[in-house]
Design a protein around this motif. Sequence first.
Motif, PDB file in Angstrom:
ATOM      1  N   UNK A 124       0.805  -1.223   0.000  1.00  0.00           N
ATOM      2  CA  UNK A 124       0.000   0.000   0.000  1.00  0.00           C
ATOM      3  C   UNK A 124       0.834   1.268   0.000  1.00  0.00           C
ATOM      4  N   UNK A 125       2.133   1.147   0.385  1.00  0.00           N
ATOM      5  CA  UNK A 125       2.997   2.314   0.433  1.00  0.00           C
ATOM      6  C   UNK A 125       3.879   2.425  -0.820  1.00  0.00           C
ATOM      7  N   UNK A 126       3.601   1.615  -1.821  1.00  0.00           N
ATOM      8  CA  UNK A 126       4.339   1.683  -3.087  1.00  0.00           C
ATOM      9  C   UNK A 126       4.186   3.086  -3.685  1.00  0.00           C
ATOM     10  N   UNK A 201      -7.017  -0.760   4.357  1.00  0.00           N
ATOM     11  CA  UNK A 201      -6.530  -0.065   5.554  1.00  0.00           C
ATOM     12  C   UNK A 201      -5.024  -0.314   5.658  1.00  0.00           C
ATOM     13  N   UNK A 202      -4.190   0.722   5.370  1.00  0.00           N
ATOM     14  CA  UNK A 202      -4.597   2.070   4.968  1.00  0.00           C
ATOM     15  C   UNK A 202      -4.963   2.122   3.491  1.00  0.00           C
ATOM     16  N   UNK A 238       1.640  12.107   0.972  1.00  0.00           N
ATOM     17  CA  UNK A 238       0.774  10.928   1.013  1.00  0.00           C
ATOM     18  C   UNK A 238      -0.068  10.933   2.279  1.00  0.00           C
ATOM     19  N   UNK A 239      -1.335  10.576   2.134  1.00  0.00           N
ATOM     20  CA  UNK A 239      -2.241  10.544   3.290  1.00  0.00           C
ATOM     21  C   UNK A 239      -3.324   9.503   3.005  1.00  0.00           C
ATOM     22  N   UNK A 240      -3.782   8.824   4.038  1.00  0.00           N
ATOM     23  CA  UNK A 240      -4.793   7.789   3.868  1.00  0.00           C
ATOM     24  C   UNK A 240      -6.197   8.351   4.050  1.00  0.00           C
ATOM     25  N   UNK A 241      -7.168   7.619   3.517  1.00  0.00           N
ATOM     26  CA  UNK A 241      -8.570   7.965   3.751  1.00  0.00           C
ATOM     27  C   UNK A 241      -8.838   8.020   5.248  1.00  0.00           C
ATOM     28  N   UNK A 242      -8.259   7.057   5.977  1.00  0.00           N
ATOM     29  CA  UNK A 242      -8.473   7.009   7.424  1.00  0.00           C
ATOM     30  C   UNK A 242      -7.963   8.280   8.102  1.00  0.00           C
ATOM     31  N   UNK A 268      -4.280  -0.852  -4.044  1.00  0.00           N
ATOM     32  CA  UNK A 268      -4.166  -0.898  -2.582  1.00  0.00           C
ATOM     33  C   UNK A 268      -3.612   0.415  -2.038  1.00  0.00           C
ATOM     34  N   UNK A 269      -2.960   1.146  -2.867  1.00  0.00           N
ATOM     35  CA  UNK A 269      -2.448   2.456  -2.505  1.00  0.00           C
ATOM     36  C   UNK A 269      -2.269   3.283  -3.759  1.00  0.00           C
ATOM     37  N   UNK A 270      -2.332   4.599  -3.623  1.00  0.00           N
ATOM     38  CA  UNK A 270      -2.203   5.505  -4.772  1.00  0.00           C
ATOM     39  C   UNK A 270      -1.257   6.654  -4.435  1.00  0.00           C
TER      40      UNK A 270
END
Length: 310
Positions: A124-126, A201-202, A238-242, A268-270
């Motif tokens: 997800x952190x790619x 998540x995340x 970078x920031x998550x929806x959460x 899984x991540x953007x």
Amino acid sequence: MLSGEKILVTGAAGQIAFPIARELGADNEVWGLARFSKPEDRQRLVDVGITPVKGDVGSGEFADLPTDFTYVVHLAANQAPGWNYDTALRDNAEGTGLLLQHCRNARGALVMSTHSVYRPQDDPMYVFTEESPLGECNSTHSPTYSVSKIGQEATARLAARAFGVPVTIARMNASYGPNGGLPALHVDAIAAGRQITTRWDPCMYSPIFEDDINSQVSSLLQAATVPATIVNWAGDEPVSVQEWAAYAGELMGVDANVAVVPIEGTLRGSIADTSRRMSITGPCTVNWREGLRRTVEIRHPDKLVEIARS
């Protein structure tokens, strides 16, 4: 910033396009091409000094559209929820080529693509660079979107070489602001006491605020080249929806309710590598917390509570 130019903005009534057209219209002659399915959208453009032209990019019929634009900002897109690939490719891919053919005398064209052209990665952190693998990302809101936007990029690249029109292809991440976007929709849900549903998540993004989008358009247009320049159009953090949901809840004095419902095959991540964009536009000026605060302040002023700014 550009001034004294004749600029075409397609999809001009849209969430991203309208603020861009309004900003460019302060110092340029701006024309807005759209389908105008909502009659009030035409008047909205007129009210801010934009010349509206009704048209459909996918049809390739541009009888009422001049050919002497000095710059083109192509933001119109088919994001239909169905599975009609023929229509999606016609509108997003073929339509882009037909538009650039019509405007082949322009000094530059900005074609907005999407982060959804990237192939999903397990981490997800790619961090996606412009050279990361492309592929189907199971875009849940529009199943045909990622494939047709990859097709759009290929067509824009061909148009740049075939017609000699300089092009920048900008892959938009999560745009947002008072005029809409995913974080803004989440703000609306929190304000209404509704649950937010996200995929992982995340669930990471590189959100970019409306003001930064608007201010970067001129630089991205002037960076257009033959062959096409390709750049990630995203925020620098970078920031998550959460994370953004929790902060939006804090701004409104409530707890955000975020449910995670995994969807296989989706990104899984953007997180976007913005090095190339920074070399063109410089850094963003609005951090994600400030952007969310402004979004809450304008969309839900009655909900905003005073907290210490980060």
